[in-house]
Scaffold this active site. Sequence first.
Site, PDB file in Angstrom:
ATOM      1  N   GLY A 275     -45.135 -37.830 -15.501  1.00 26.40           N
ATOM      2  CA  GLY A 275     -45.498 -38.745 -16.582  1.00 26.40           C
ATOM      3  C   GLY A 275     -45.615 -40.167 -16.037  1.00 26.40           C
ATOM      4  O   GLY A 275     -46.609 -40.868 -16.281  1.00 26.40           O
ATOM      5  N   HIS A 276     -44.600 -40.583 -15.257  1.00 27.42           N
ATOM      6  CA  HIS A 276     -44.656 -41.922 -14.657  1.00 27.42           C
ATOM      7  C   HIS A 276     -45.874 -42.032 -13.725  1.00 27.42           C
ATOM      8  O   HIS A 276     -46.563 -43.052 -13.706  1.00 27.42           O
ATOM      9  CB  HIS A 276     -43.403 -42.190 -13.815  1.00 27.42           C
ATOM     10  CG  HIS A 276     -42.127 -42.232 -14.602  1.00 27.42           C
ATOM     11  ND1 HIS A 276     -41.164 -41.266 -14.498  1.00 27.42           N
ATOM     12  CD2 HIS A 276     -41.655 -43.135 -15.485  1.00 27.42           C
ATOM     13  CE1 HIS A 276     -40.143 -41.565 -15.293  1.00 27.42           C
ATOM     14  NE2 HIS A 276     -40.414 -42.694 -15.910  1.00 27.42           N
TER      15      HIS A 276
ATOM     16  N   MET B 156     -37.462 -46.816 -15.238  1.00 30.72           N
ATOM     17  CA  MET B 156     -36.038 -46.781 -14.882  1.00 30.72           C
ATOM     18  C   MET B 156     -35.821 -45.785 -13.737  1.00 30.72           C
ATOM     19  O   MET B 156     -34.709 -45.311 -13.514  1.00 30.72           O
ATOM     20  CB  MET B 156     -35.188 -46.396 -16.104  1.00 30.72           C
ATOM     21  CG  MET B 156     -35.320 -47.414 -17.243  1.00 30.72           C
ATOM     22  SD  MET B 156     -33.907 -47.463 -18.344  1.00 30.72           S
ATOM     23  CE  MET B 156     -33.892 -45.806 -18.971  1.00 30.72           C
TER      24      MET B 156
ATOM     25  N   ALA C 216     -36.128 -42.223 -11.450  1.00 36.27           N
ATOM     26  CA  ALA C 216     -36.098 -40.769 -11.704  1.00 36.27           C
ATOM     27  C   ALA C 216     -37.512 -40.327 -12.106  1.00 36.27           C
ATOM     28  O   ALA C 216     -37.719 -39.697 -13.141  1.00 36.27           O
ATOM     29  CB  ALA C 216     -35.066 -40.400 -12.764  1.00 36.27           C
TER      30      ALA C 216
ATOM     31  N   LYS D  58     -44.898 -41.168 -25.187  1.00 33.04           N
ATOM     32  CA  LYS D  58     -43.717 -40.389 -25.592  1.00 33.04           C
ATOM     33  C   LYS D  58     -42.687 -41.284 -26.281  1.00 33.04           C
ATOM     34  O   LYS D  58     -42.076 -40.890 -27.256  1.00 33.04           O
ATOM     35  CB  LYS D  58     -43.086 -39.695 -24.389  1.00 33.04           C
ATOM     36  CG  LYS D  58     -41.952 -38.754 -24.831  1.00 33.04           C
ATOM     37  CD  LYS D  58     -41.508 -37.862 -23.725  1.00 33.04           C
ATOM     38  CE  LYS D  58     -40.710 -38.594 -22.688  1.00 33.04           C
ATOM     39  NZ  LYS D  58     -39.403 -39.078 -23.192  1.00 33.04           N
TER      40      LYS D  58
ATOM     41  N   SER E 263     -37.160 -37.986 -17.833  1.00 23.65           N
ATOM     42  CA  SER E 263     -36.142 -38.008 -16.774  1.00 23.65           C
ATOM     43  C   SER E 263     -34.900 -37.258 -17.247  1.00 23.65           C
ATOM     44  O   SER E 263     -34.140 -36.723 -16.446  1.00 23.65           O
ATOM     45  CB  SER E 263     -35.789 -39.444 -16.412  1.00 23.65           C
ATOM     46  OG  SER E 263     -36.961 -40.134 -16.046  1.00 23.65           O
ATOM     47  N   ARG E 264     -34.674 -37.229 -18.566  1.00 22.30           N
ATOM     48  CA  ARG E 264     -33.471 -36.579 -19.108  1.00 22.30           C
ATOM     49  C   ARG E 264     -33.575 -35.052 -19.110  1.00 22.30           C
ATOM     50  O   ARG E 264     -32.568 -34.390 -19.339  1.00 22.30           O
ATOM     51  CB  ARG E 264     -33.179 -37.101 -20.525  1.00 22.30           C
ATOM     52  CG  ARG E 264     -32.719 -38.549 -20.524  1.00 22.30           C
ATOM     53  CD  ARG E 264     -32.192 -38.999 -21.874  1.00 22.30           C
ATOM     54  NE  ARG E 264     -31.489 -40.260 -21.777  1.00 22.30           N
ATOM     55  CZ  ARG E 264     -32.041 -41.466 -21.999  1.00 22.30           C
ATOM     56  NH1 ARG E 264     -33.308 -41.557 -22.336  1.00 22.30           N
ATOM     57  NH2 ARG E 264     -31.326 -42.564 -21.876  1.00 22.30           N
TER      58      ARG E 264
HETATM   59  O1  PAF Z   1     -39.456 -46.488 -20.829  1.00 23.46           O
HETATM   60  C1  PAF Z   1     -38.635 -46.850 -19.967  1.00 23.46           C
HETATM   61  O2  PAF Z   1     -38.481 -46.244 -18.895  1.00 23.46           O
HETATM   62  C2  PAF Z   1     -37.774 -48.071 -20.250  1.00 23.46           C
HETATM   63  O3  PAF Z   1     -37.407 -48.150 -21.584  1.00 23.46           O
HETATM   64  C3  PAF Z   1     -38.416 -49.377 -19.762  1.00 23.46           C
HETATM   65  C4  PAF Z   1     -39.713 -49.665 -20.497  1.00 23.46           C
HETATM   66  C5  PAF Z   1     -38.691 -49.305 -18.263  1.00 23.46           C
HETATM   67  C6  PAF Z   1     -37.468 -50.553 -20.029  1.00 23.46           C
HETATM   68  O4  PAF Z   1     -36.261 -50.414 -19.366  1.00 23.46           O
END
Ligand code: PAF
Length: 280
Positions: free
Chosen positions: A36-37, A30, A32, A149, A186-187
């Site tokens: 981790g991403h 999503m 941000a 997570k 992100s939060r």
């Molecule tokens: O983990 C996330 O960022 C979201 O829940 C995902 C898997 C991209 C679905 O919107």
Amino acid sequence: MQIVKSIAEMQSICRNLRTQGITMGFVPTMGALHKGHLSLIQRARSECKTVVASIFVNPLQFAPGEDFAQYPRTFEEDCRQLESEGVAVLFAPDATEMYPNGAVTTITVPGIGDRLDGASRPGHLTGVATVVAKLFHLVAPHRAYFGQKDAAQLAVLRQMIQDLNFDLELVSCAIVRDADGLALSSRNKYLSVLEREQALVLHRALTKIEQSIAEGERHSSTLLQIGRNTLETATGIRVDYLAIVDARSLLPVATAERGVLVAVAAFIGRTRLIDNFLVA
Ligand code: PAF
């Protein structure tokens, strides 16, 4: 990096890659983006020839009154990071492309989808399963990468992949933490300096439980009490759940055997954070 906004174009690009026999790793996000991403992208790059990512703040997985409108949106910076990590294609549709007028079909995973975060955030995991199923159809990746997570999300997606025969491998990747133990999210951007300090109690409580397990304590009721005692030392937090459950069904278990999920969710001020570990 190719940035694609339309479903039709995305399908055609991914179909082409697939026909050429190119292994595709997919990292849905999503935006941000944080380390981790990036760890998901790096894992995908190490295992697949091409990496496809998506950025879509999915309205369906936010309940009314949750933080959909405030959710951090850092598209330009995200694109720079994805490009430098070697992502080949970024899918970034808008909400009307993903959910045109009249779209009503959703995917619910009953049972698992109603536990942990699914219990606290009704409809959330249906929103996740629906958007991920759509993305899987469009991209048709060989492997899809998600962070450990979001353990409830992983359990729901694992069940959905099995039940709907998605021809892909789900890869779960280890939680990435700041040096002091706070799980990246992100939060975390919402937290004040004081709240960030208070949030560390989540990791402290999990660590206490993990240590007790290493010392030989396996009874969930005792372990949960140990965790609660730590959580109670903190000010400014409201515990949503602390649970010891089977990692696939998310049902409570009496003893914390290998592979069991120990998970916590709490509000730090208005920010809801989650964290967990799998028993070694
Ligand atoms: O983990 C996330 O960022 C979201 O829940 C995902 C898997 C991209 C679905 O919107």
